[in-house]
Write a protein that holds these residues in place. Structure first.
Motif, PDB file in Angstrom:
ATOM      1  N   SER A  93     126.490 -76.340  42.366  1.00  0.00           N
ATOM      2  CA  SER A  93     126.895 -77.746  42.342  1.00  0.00           C
ATOM      3  C   SER A  93     125.718 -78.663  42.037  1.00  0.00           C
ATOM      4  CB  SER A  93     127.517 -78.140  43.686  1.00  0.00           C
ATOM      5  OG  SER A  93     128.630 -77.335  43.982  1.00  0.00           O
ATOM      6  N   PHE A  94     124.559 -78.384  42.634  1.00  0.00           N
ATOM      7  CA  PHE A  94     123.371 -79.197  42.389  1.00  0.00           C
ATOM      8  C   PHE A  94     122.840 -78.977  40.971  1.00  0.00           C
ATOM      9  CE2 PHE A  94     123.588 -79.036  46.973  1.00  0.00           C
ATOM     10  CZ  PHE A  94     123.193 -80.308  47.356  1.00  0.00           C
ATOM     11  N   LEU A  95     122.901 -77.732  40.498  1.00  0.00           N
ATOM     12  CA  LEU A  95     122.425 -77.446  39.147  1.00  0.00           C
ATOM     13  C   LEU A  95     123.288 -78.145  38.101  1.00  0.00           C
ATOM     14  CD1 LEU A  95     121.624 -73.641  39.519  1.00  0.00           C
ATOM     15  CD2 LEU A  95     119.964 -75.504  39.229  1.00  0.00           C
ATOM     16  N   VAL A  96     124.608 -78.108  38.279  1.00  0.00           N
ATOM     17  CA  VAL A  96     125.514 -78.760  37.329  1.00  0.00           C
ATOM     18  C   VAL A  96     125.284 -80.269  37.324  1.00  0.00           C
ATOM     19  CG1 VAL A  96     127.940 -79.295  36.849  1.00  0.00           C
ATOM     20  CG2 VAL A  96     127.273 -76.959  37.381  1.00  0.00           C
ATOM     21  N   ALA A  97     125.092 -80.834  38.494  1.00  0.00           N
ATOM     22  CA  ALA A  97     124.848 -82.284  38.580  1.00  0.00           C
ATOM     23  C   ALA A  97     123.581 -82.671  37.813  1.00  0.00           C
ATOM     24  CB  ALA A  97     124.746 -82.709  40.034  1.00  0.00           C
ATOM     25  N   PHE A  98     122.531 -81.877  37.980  1.00  0.00           N
ATOM     26  CA  PHE A  98     121.277 -82.168  37.270  1.00  0.00           C
ATOM     27  C   PHE A  98     121.460 -82.027  35.761  1.00  0.00           C
ATOM     28  CE2 PHE A  98     117.301 -80.472  35.390  1.00  0.00           C
ATOM     29  CZ  PHE A  98     116.525 -81.621  35.514  1.00  0.00           C
ATOM     30  N   ALA A  99     122.170 -80.989  35.336  1.00  0.00           N
ATOM     31  CA  ALA A  99     122.396 -80.772  33.904  1.00  0.00           C
ATOM     32  C   ALA A  99     123.219 -81.902  33.296  1.00  0.00           C
ATOM     33  CB  ALA A  99     123.086 -79.428  33.684  1.00  0.00           C
ATOM     34  N   PHE A 100     124.199 -82.403  34.046  1.00  0.00           N
ATOM     35  CA  PHE A 100     124.991 -83.535  33.558  1.00  0.00           C
ATOM     36  C   PHE A 100     124.118 -84.773  33.412  1.00  0.00           C
ATOM     37  CE2 PHE A 100     127.656 -87.264  33.960  1.00  0.00           C
ATOM     38  CZ  PHE A 100     128.745 -86.955  33.167  1.00  0.00           C
ATOM     39  N   TRP A 101     123.261 -85.018  34.385  1.00  0.00           N
ATOM     40  CA  TRP A 101     122.382 -86.194  34.358  1.00  0.00           C
ATOM     41  C   TRP A 101     121.466 -86.178  33.147  1.00  0.00           C
ATOM     42  CZ3 TRP A 101     117.021 -86.598  34.685  1.00  0.00           C
ATOM     43  CH2 TRP A 101     116.518 -87.881  34.937  1.00  0.00           C
ATOM     44  N   ILE A 102     120.893 -85.012  32.854  1.00  0.00           N
ATOM     45  CA  ILE A 102     119.896 -84.939  31.778  1.00  0.00           C
ATOM     46  C   ILE A 102     120.525 -85.063  30.398  1.00  0.00           C
ATOM     47  CG2 ILE A 102     119.832 -82.443  31.277  1.00  0.00           C
ATOM     48  CD1 ILE A 102     116.757 -82.629  31.535  1.00  0.00           C
ATOM     49  N   MET A 103     121.828 -84.768  30.294  1.00  0.00           N
ATOM     50  CA  MET A 103     122.529 -84.816  29.012  1.00  0.00           C
ATOM     51  C   MET A 103     122.366 -86.171  28.321  1.00  0.00           C
ATOM     52  SD  MET A 103     124.691 -83.152  26.966  1.00  0.00           S
ATOM     53  CE  MET A 103     125.282 -81.885  28.092  1.00  0.00           C
ATOM     54  N   TRP A 104     122.409 -87.251  29.103  1.00  0.00           N
ATOM     55  CA  TRP A 104     122.457 -88.607  28.539  1.00  0.00           C
ATOM     56  C   TRP A 104     121.084 -89.263  28.489  1.00  0.00           C
ATOM     57  CZ3 TRP A 104     126.957 -87.739  26.812  1.00  0.00           C
ATOM     58  CH2 TRP A 104     127.884 -87.030  27.594  1.00  0.00           C
ATOM     59  N   ARG A 105     120.027 -88.498  28.761  1.00  0.00           N
ATOM     60  CA  ARG A 105     118.674 -89.062  28.740  1.00  0.00           C
ATOM     61  C   ARG A 105     117.966 -88.842  27.406  1.00  0.00           C
ATOM     62  NH1 ARG A 105     121.554 -90.202  33.091  1.00  0.00           N
ATOM     63  NH2 ARG A 105     120.430 -91.796  34.247  1.00  0.00           N
ATOM     64  N   VAL A 106     118.720 -88.665  26.344  1.00  0.00           N
ATOM     65  CA  VAL A 106     118.150 -88.519  25.011  1.00  0.00           C
ATOM     66  C   VAL A 106     117.301 -89.749  24.681  1.00  0.00           C
ATOM     67  CG1 VAL A 106     120.289 -89.413  24.004  1.00  0.00           C
ATOM     68  CG2 VAL A 106     118.665 -88.168  22.568  1.00  0.00           C
ATOM     69  N   PRO A 107     116.049 -89.550  24.228  1.00  0.00           N
ATOM     70  CA  PRO A 107     115.181 -90.708  23.943  1.00  0.00           C
ATOM     71  C   PRO A 107     115.765 -91.609  22.862  1.00  0.00           C
ATOM     72  CG  PRO A 107     113.893 -88.687  24.094  1.00  0.00           C
ATOM     73  CD  PRO A 107     115.338 -88.269  24.107  1.00  0.00           C
ATOM     74  N   MET A 108     115.744 -92.889  23.102  1.00  0.00           N
ATOM     75  CA  MET A 108     116.241 -93.859  22.143  1.00  0.00           C
ATOM     76  C   MET A 108     115.267 -93.950  20.967  1.00  0.00           C
ATOM     77  SD  MET A 108     119.034 -94.655  23.494  1.00  0.00           S
ATOM     78  CE  MET A 108     119.516 -95.960  22.376  1.00  0.00           C
ATOM     79  N   GLY A 109     115.795 -94.226  19.791  1.00  0.00           N
ATOM     80  CA  GLY A 109     114.953 -94.342  18.613  1.00  0.00           C
ATOM     81  C   GLY A 109     114.825 -93.054  17.826  1.00  0.00           C
ATOM     82  N   TRP A 110     115.317 -91.944  18.371  1.00  0.00           N
ATOM     83  CA  TRP A 110     115.278 -90.692  17.630  1.00  0.00           C
ATOM     84  C   TRP A 110     116.278 -90.740  16.473  1.00  0.00           C
ATOM     85  CZ3 TRP A 110     114.867 -85.686  21.070  1.00  0.00           C
ATOM     86  CH2 TRP A 110     113.624 -85.673  21.704  1.00  0.00           C
ATOM     87  N   SER A 111     116.014 -89.947  15.453  1.00  0.00           N
ATOM     88  CA  SER A 111     116.937 -89.829  14.327  1.00  0.00           C
ATOM     89  C   SER A 111     118.154 -89.006  14.749  1.00  0.00           C
ATOM     90  CB  SER A 111     116.246 -89.136  13.157  1.00  0.00           C
ATOM     91  OG  SER A 111     115.976 -87.769  13.474  1.00  0.00           O
ATOM     92  N   PRO A 112     119.285 -89.114  14.028  1.00  0.00           N
ATOM     93  CA  PRO A 112     120.450 -88.276  14.351  1.00  0.00           C
ATOM     94  C   PRO A 112     120.136 -86.785  14.339  1.00  0.00           C
ATOM     95  CG  PRO A 112     121.098 -90.044  12.866  1.00  0.00           C
ATOM     96  CD  PRO A 112     119.598 -90.108  12.971  1.00  0.00           C
ATOM     97  N   GLU A 113     119.208 -86.352  13.470  1.00  0.00           N
ATOM     98  CA  GLU A 113     118.843 -84.942  13.419  1.00  0.00           C
ATOM     99  C   GLU A 113     118.129 -84.513  14.707  1.00  0.00           C
ATOM    100  OE1 GLU A 113     118.310 -87.130  10.986  1.00  0.00           O
ATOM    101  OE2 GLU A 113     119.867 -86.384   9.623  1.00  0.00           O
ATOM    102  N   ALA A 114     117.213 -85.339  15.187  1.00  0.00           N
ATOM    103  CA  ALA A 114     116.497 -85.027  16.426  1.00  0.00           C
ATOM    104  C   ALA A 114     117.434 -85.080  17.622  1.00  0.00           C
ATOM    105  CB  ALA A 114     115.330 -86.004  16.619  1.00  0.00           C
TER     106      ALA A 114
END
Length: 467
Positions: A93-114
């Motif tokens: 449960s804790f691992l899934v929660a962490f994985a969900f959180w990190i999904m949306w932390r993609v750095p802004m300004g990256w290209s669509p390919e990155a």
């Protein structure tokens, strides 16, 4: 009409049903979140090619499929003071929660390919974590009661919380677009914290409060090497038929299911994504409410008319509801969408409630033939087959969006022929899959009478389950 009455000793206490159901809500919230938001965030918002999104959805599920049987075997063979399943559910449960959180932390300004590469590795990590939680969780539900009908009741609690926890997911995308966040990605990141807390809270409850009633029976039973157990699983006729039914219905819905929001945003609302996403969220909640209410009917039908008859009714309704999508996703009458969603609701509620209950029956049938309790292997191998198949259909879902001619960069200026093709595929592909499932269902061998015989023989051989 069934004359069977569930004995008091076979009834699962209400608290355990609720705690077990909450676990399904946790996993469903996470899984629906990453799948339901993938196209909205990574295609519509961040402009990643939909074919690449479909590829990632397929690849991550393919890897997930191959880890499931390993996790099932590990769980089946685990010996601990906390049982075979619960330690993994708690940690997962804790691992899934962490994985969900990190999904949306993609750095802004990256290209669509990155961004594509971030998305791919984040999804693979998410499903590796999900395996640790979900395989032991689902197999725990198969061993909560030996009663034919009580299994359906337990499964209905699981489905209730799956729908309940998922109510908020359709609203994440429209709320994230609110001006107060200063950008959709800022909104997604803020809202993800609430999802993370819900994933953890719901996930740990079954690990703490649900009893493993087959633990001592399983410890005394003989063990099979991994590949021997795998071979025996594939020799089980009832398992193969049920898996085929799940596959045929799932392929149709997974292949074109992602088109639903697109039809709403770009056909019904002519490119007004915010207005379309609000109506889509409202309709999704209507679907959830209809599904929850349908659970009472499903339980009554399963008990009084049998699981197989109930399944046939659900599949027929699924066919009718699928065809209706072409007409009820209307430009002129937007609220017909609610009728379409309400028609689909009983199928979603009933299909997964009944099939989960049937999986528990199959484990009894297997124990009678082979002398072992192998819920983990059956659950994980079933998941392996469906996930491998769905991995390819997820991949096709993005390709099919491209085949229709859809282009996110065109915004509201989509080709009318593209939208027409999208509507045709969205309605007809699931309808055909329901017809195939209806045909296969006639060959399923484990009815109520046969399961009563199996239980009598098992208890004569090894005694009753733990009280």
């Amino acid at each position: 009409m069934s004359k069977h009455v569930t004995a008091e000793k076979d009834k699962v206490p209400l608290k355990e049903k609720i705690m077990y159901g909450a676990g399904s809500g946790s996993f469903q919230l996470a899984g629906d979140g990453v799948k339901g938001l993938s196209y909205s965030i990574f295609n519509i918002t961040l402009l990643v090619d939909p074919a690449k999104i479909g590829f990632v959805l397929g690849l991550s599920r393919l890897i997930d499929a191959f880890t499931d049987p390993i996790m099932g075997k590990i769980s089946d063979d685990t010996k601990s003071r906390w049982g075979r399943r619960r330690p993994y559910i708690f940690a997962g449960s804790f691992l899934v929660a962490f994985a969900f959180w990190i999904m949306w932390r993609v750095p802004m300004g990256w290209s669509p390919e990155a961004i594509f590469w971030w998305y791919m590795f984040a999804m693979i990590f998410f499903y590796l974590c999900a395996t640790i939680q979900s395989v032991p969780y689902h197999t725990l539900g198969l061993e909560m009661t030996p009663d034919y009908h009580e299994r359906t009741v337990v499964s209905s609690y699981k489905m209730f919380f799956s729908f309940l926890f998922g109510i908020g997911i359709p609203w994440v995308f429209p709320i994230a677009q609110a001006s107060v966040f200063g950008g959709t990605m800022n909104g997604i990141r803020f809202l993800s914290w609430y999802v993370v807390v819900a994933i953890i809270l719901g996930g740990v409850l079954p690990a703490i409060f649900v009893k493993e009633r087959y633990y001592h029976i399983a410890q005394k039973a003989k063990k099979f090497p991994f590949f021997t157990g795998l071979k025996l699983t594939f020799q089980n006729k009832a398992f193969l038929i049920l898996t085929a039914i799940i596959l045929t219905t799932g392929i149709g819905s997974q292949m074109v299911g992602a088109m639903g929001p697109y039809v709403c945003y770009y056909y019904m609302f002519e490119g007004d994504i915010q207005a379309g996403s609000i109506l889509w969220a409202m309709a999704a909640n209507a679907f959830t409410g209809g599904a929850i209410l349908s659970l009472f009917l499903i339980n009554w039908m399963g008990k009084n008319m049998g699981k197989l008859f109930t399944m046939r009714c659900m599949v027929v309704l699924g066919f009718v509801a699928s065809i209706s999508k072409f007409f009820f996703y209307s430009q002129d009458h937007h609220y017909l969408l609610f009728i379409s969603q309400l028609m689909m609701a009983p199928l979603a509620a009933g299909f997964w409630t009944i099939t989960t209950s049937m999986k528990a029956d199959i484990c009894d049938y297997d124990e009678l033939k082979n002398g072992a309790r192998r819920e983990g292997m059956f659950g994980s191998v079933g998941n392996w087959i469906t996930k491998v198949t769905f991995a390819f259909t997820f991949g096709l879902s993005g390709i099919m969006l491209n085949v229709t001619g859809f282009n996110a960069e065109l915004g509201a200026d989509q080709n009318p022929d593209s939208l027409f093709m999208m509507r045709v595929l969205f309605s007809t592909v699931p309808a055909v899959s329901n017809v195939l499932a209806f045909i296969i269902l006639w060959y399923y061998p484990l009815n109520e009478e046969r399961m009563a015989e199996i239980r009598t023989q098992l208890e004569a051989r090894r005694g009753e389950t733990d009280e």
